[in-house]
Design a protein around this motif. Structure first.
Motif, PDB file in Angstrom:
ATOM      1  N   ALA A 130       0.831  -1.204   0.000  1.00 25.63           N
ATOM      2  CA  ALA A 130       0.000   0.000   0.000  1.00 25.63           C
ATOM      3  C   ALA A 130       0.868   1.257   0.000  1.00 25.63           C
ATOM      4  CB  ALA A 130      -0.939  -0.010   1.210  1.00 25.63           C
ATOM      5  N   GLY A 131       1.915   1.266   0.817  1.00 22.93           N
ATOM      6  CA  GLY A 131       2.791   2.423   0.884  1.00 22.93           C
ATOM      7  C   GLY A 131       3.562   2.653  -0.406  1.00 22.93           C
ATOM      8  N   ALA A 132       4.122   1.590  -0.966  1.00 25.31           N
ATOM      9  CA  ALA A 132       4.904   1.711  -2.204  1.00 25.31           C
ATOM     10  C   ALA A 132       4.037   2.220  -3.350  1.00 25.31           C
ATOM     11  CB  ALA A 132       5.523   0.364  -2.565  1.00 25.31           C
ATOM     12  N   LYS A 133       2.869   1.652  -3.493  1.00 24.65           N
ATOM     13  CA  LYS A 133       1.959   2.051  -4.575  1.00 24.65           C
ATOM     14  C   LYS A 133       1.616   3.536  -4.469  1.00 24.65           C
ATOM     15  CE  LYS A 133      -2.041  -0.021  -6.618  1.00 24.65           C
ATOM     16  NZ  LYS A 133      -3.137  -0.966  -6.367  1.00 24.65           N
ATOM     17  N   GLU A 134       1.276   3.974  -3.278  1.00 22.12           N
ATOM     18  CA  GLU A 134       0.889   5.382  -3.085  1.00 22.12           C
ATOM     19  C   GLU A 134       2.073   6.322  -3.272  1.00 22.12           C
ATOM     20  OE1 GLU A 134      -1.737   8.477  -2.648  1.00 22.12           O
ATOM     21  OE2 GLU A 134      -2.193   6.343  -2.887  1.00 22.12           O
ATOM     22  N   TRP A 135       3.240   5.955  -2.747  1.00 22.44           N
ATOM     23  CA  TRP A 135       4.410   6.823  -2.890  1.00 22.44           C
ATOM     24  C   TRP A 135       4.824   6.975  -4.349  1.00 22.44           C
ATOM     25  CZ3 TRP A 135       6.269  10.629  -0.478  1.00 22.44           C
ATOM     26  CH2 TRP A 135       6.196  10.723   0.905  1.00 22.44           C
ATOM     27  N   VAL A 136       4.859   5.880  -5.095  1.00 20.10           N
ATOM     28  CA  VAL A 136       5.265   5.980  -6.507  1.00 20.10           C
ATOM     29  C   VAL A 136       4.291   6.876  -7.266  1.00 20.10           C
ATOM     30  CG1 VAL A 136       5.604   4.678  -8.648  1.00 20.10           C
ATOM     31  CG2 VAL A 136       6.568   3.826  -6.508  1.00 20.10           C
ATOM     32  N   LYS A 137       3.006   6.706  -7.009  1.00 22.69           N
ATOM     33  CA  LYS A 137       1.997   7.551  -7.663  1.00 22.69           C
ATOM     34  C   LYS A 137       2.217   9.024  -7.309  1.00 22.69           C
ATOM     35  CE  LYS A 137      -2.207   8.409  -6.215  1.00 22.69           C
ATOM     36  NZ  LYS A 137      -3.498   8.431  -5.670  1.00 22.69           N
ATOM     37  N   ARG A 138       2.422   9.308  -6.033  1.00 22.19           N
ATOM     38  CA  ARG A 138       2.596  10.701  -5.602  1.00 22.19           C
ATOM     39  C   ARG A 138       3.905  11.310  -6.109  1.00 22.19           C
ATOM     40  NH1 ARG A 138      -0.759  12.681  -1.155  1.00 22.19           N
ATOM     41  NH2 ARG A 138      -2.362  11.137  -0.737  1.00 22.19           N
ATOM     42  N   LEU A 139       4.972  10.525  -6.136  1.00 16.25           N
ATOM     43  CA  LEU A 139       6.241  11.045  -6.672  1.00 16.25           C
ATOM     44  C   LEU A 139       6.121  11.358  -8.153  1.00 16.25           C
ATOM     45  CD1 LEU A 139       8.792   8.754  -4.790  1.00 16.25           C
ATOM     46  CD2 LEU A 139       8.438  11.210  -4.438  1.00 16.25           C
ATOM     47  N   GLN A 140       5.379  10.536  -8.881  1.00 15.01           N
ATOM     48  CA  GLN A 140       5.158  10.828 -10.296  1.00 15.01           C
ATOM     49  C   GLN A 140       4.319  12.089 -10.453  1.00 15.01           C
ATOM     50  OE1 GLN A 140       2.632   8.266 -12.631  1.00 15.01           O
ATOM     51  NE2 GLN A 140       3.661   8.862 -14.523  1.00 15.01           N
ATOM     52  N   GLU A 141       3.246  12.192  -9.691  1.00 20.02           N
ATOM     53  CA  GLU A 141       2.388  13.377  -9.774  1.00 20.02           C
ATOM     54  C   GLU A 141       3.140  14.654  -9.440  1.00 20.02           C
ATOM     55  OE1 GLU A 141      -0.825  12.346  -7.136  1.00 20.02           O
ATOM     56  OE2 GLU A 141      -1.829  11.112  -8.658  1.00 20.02           O
ATOM     57  N   ALA A 142       4.121  14.557  -8.540  1.00 25.35           N
ATOM     58  CA  ALA A 142       4.918  15.722  -8.147  1.00 25.35           C
ATOM     59  C   ALA A 142       6.046  16.009  -9.135  1.00 25.35           C
ATOM     60  CB  ALA A 142       5.500  15.500  -6.748  1.00 25.35           C
ATOM     61  N   GLY A 143       6.186  15.175 -10.175  1.00 23.21           N
ATOM     62  CA  GLY A 143       7.239  15.369 -11.166  1.00 23.21           C
ATOM     63  C   GLY A 143       8.602  14.885 -10.712  1.00 23.21           C
ATOM     64  N   MET A 144       8.645  14.134  -9.624  1.00 24.84           N
ATOM     65  CA  MET A 144       9.920  13.627  -9.111  1.00 24.84           C
ATOM     66  C   MET A 144      10.312  12.312  -9.765  1.00 24.84           C
ATOM     67  SD  MET A 144       9.406  14.678  -5.139  1.00 24.84           S
ATOM     68  CE  MET A 144      11.072  14.316  -4.611  1.00 24.84           C
ATOM     69  N   LEU A 145       9.368  11.641 -10.381  1.00 24.62           N
ATOM     70  CA  LEU A 145       9.627  10.453 -11.186  1.00 24.62           C
ATOM     71  C   LEU A 145       9.019  10.704 -12.550  1.00 24.62           C
ATOM     72  CD1 LEU A 145       8.749   7.502  -8.754  1.00 24.62           C
ATOM     73  CD2 LEU A 145      11.014   8.289  -9.436  1.00 24.62           C
ATOM     74  N   ARG A 146       9.759  10.402 -13.563  1.00 23.26           N
ATOM     75  CA  ARG A 146       9.295  10.649 -14.941  1.00 23.26           C
ATOM     76  C   ARG A 146       9.241   9.350 -15.716  1.00 23.26           C
ATOM     77  NH1 ARG A 146       8.950  15.930 -15.020  1.00 23.26           N
ATOM     78  NH2 ARG A 146      10.513  17.228 -14.030  1.00 23.26           N
ATOM     79  N   VAL A 147       8.419   9.357 -16.742  1.00 23.28           N
ATOM     80  CA  VAL A 147       8.290   8.197 -17.611  1.00 23.28           C
ATOM     81  C   VAL A 147       9.620   7.971 -18.316  1.00 23.28           C
ATOM     82  CG1 VAL A 147       7.093   7.260 -19.622  1.00 23.28           C
ATOM     83  CG2 VAL A 147       5.824   8.545 -17.900  1.00 23.28           C
ATOM     84  N   ASN A 148      10.007   6.701 -18.414  1.00 21.62           N
ATOM     85  CA  ASN A 148      11.226   6.315 -19.120  1.00 21.62           C
ATOM     86  C   ASN A 148      11.167   6.805 -20.556  1.00 21.62           C
ATOM     87  OD1 ASN A 148      13.451   4.989 -18.076  1.00 21.62           O
ATOM     88  ND2 ASN A 148      12.373   3.036 -17.911  1.00 21.62           N
ATOM     89  N   ALA A 149      12.209   7.473 -20.994  1.00 20.84           N
ATOM     90  CA  ALA A 149      12.286   7.902 -22.390  1.00 20.84           C
ATOM     91  C   ALA A 149      12.805   6.739 -23.219  1.00 20.84           C
ATOM     92  CB  ALA A 149      13.222   9.105 -22.520  1.00 20.84           C
ATOM     93  N   VAL A 150      12.054   6.362 -24.219  1.00 16.22           N
ATOM     94  CA  VAL A 150      12.485   5.268 -25.096  1.00 16.22           C
ATOM     95  C   VAL A 150      13.325   5.850 -26.208  1.00 16.22           C
ATOM     96  CG1 VAL A 150      11.721   3.417 -26.613  1.00 16.22           C
ATOM     97  CG2 VAL A 150      10.404   3.968 -24.568  1.00 16.22           C
ATOM     98  N   VAL A 151      14.562   5.344 -26.346  1.00 18.12           N
ATOM     99  CA  VAL A 151      15.482   5.884 -27.355  1.00 18.12           C
ATOM    100  C   VAL A 151      15.432   5.033 -28.601  1.00 18.12           C
ATOM    101  CG1 VAL A 151      17.879   6.466 -27.820  1.00 18.12           C
ATOM    102  CG2 VAL A 151      16.959   6.728 -25.532  1.00 18.12           C
TER     103      VAL A 151
END
Length: 151
Positions: A130-151
């Motif tokens: 529960a904690g991991a799922k919520e933290w990853v979602k919130r870090l993405q929403e805050a712009g601290m985690l970004r989608v992997n750029a496919v090269v």
């Protein structure tokens, strides 16, 4: 602890990494600790519970000690309880502003199940999940985690 995002738990590390991968995000997730003997393999119950939930912990995973470089490079550091947070503050005062309880959004500390039966590891898995799922979602929403750029 989880850094890079850093986790103090191999179960926490596996779950944060799982949600990072599931959401296609770019992050390095590592587990470090203060007390576990360096080189110790994950507890057999942790391996079993993770495997049963389809998020296996690599059997070659070994405990590693946290160091200053880990703390500087970490975007977020997840600890399991307030005692761990106080220890981070004591040893690495500059990391305090990025150190959080993994169970913060659930309003809970997560106990170390090291000497407990399998059923307690299952309960801890659910809390970490529960904690991991919520933290990853919130870090993405805050712009601290970004989608992997496919090269």
């Amino acid at each position: 602890m989880c850094t890079g995002n850093v986790c103090r738990s191999p179960m926490g590390e596996a779950l944060v990494a799982h949600y990072v991968d599931l959401m296609g995000l770019d992050a390095n997730v590592i587990s470090r600790g203060f007390a576990a003997p360096v080189g110790r393999s994950p507890h057999p119950h942790a391996l079993s519970v993770a495997q049963s939930h389809g998020v296996p912990i690599a059997e070659e995973k070994r405990a590693a000690a946290v160091n200053s470089a880990d703390m500087v490079m970490a975007t977020a550091i997840f600890v399991m309880d307030e005692g761990h947070r106080r220890e981070v503050q004591r040893r690495y005062p500059t990391a305090l502003g990025k150190t959080f309880l993994l169970g913060q959004w659930q309003g809970q500390e997560i106990a170390d199940p090291i000497n407990d039966p399998l059923s307690v590891f299952e309960s801890v898995w659910a809390q970490c999940d529960a904690g991991a799922k919520e933290w990853v979602k919130r870090l993405q929403e805050a712009g601290m985690l970004r989608v992997n750029a496919v090269v």
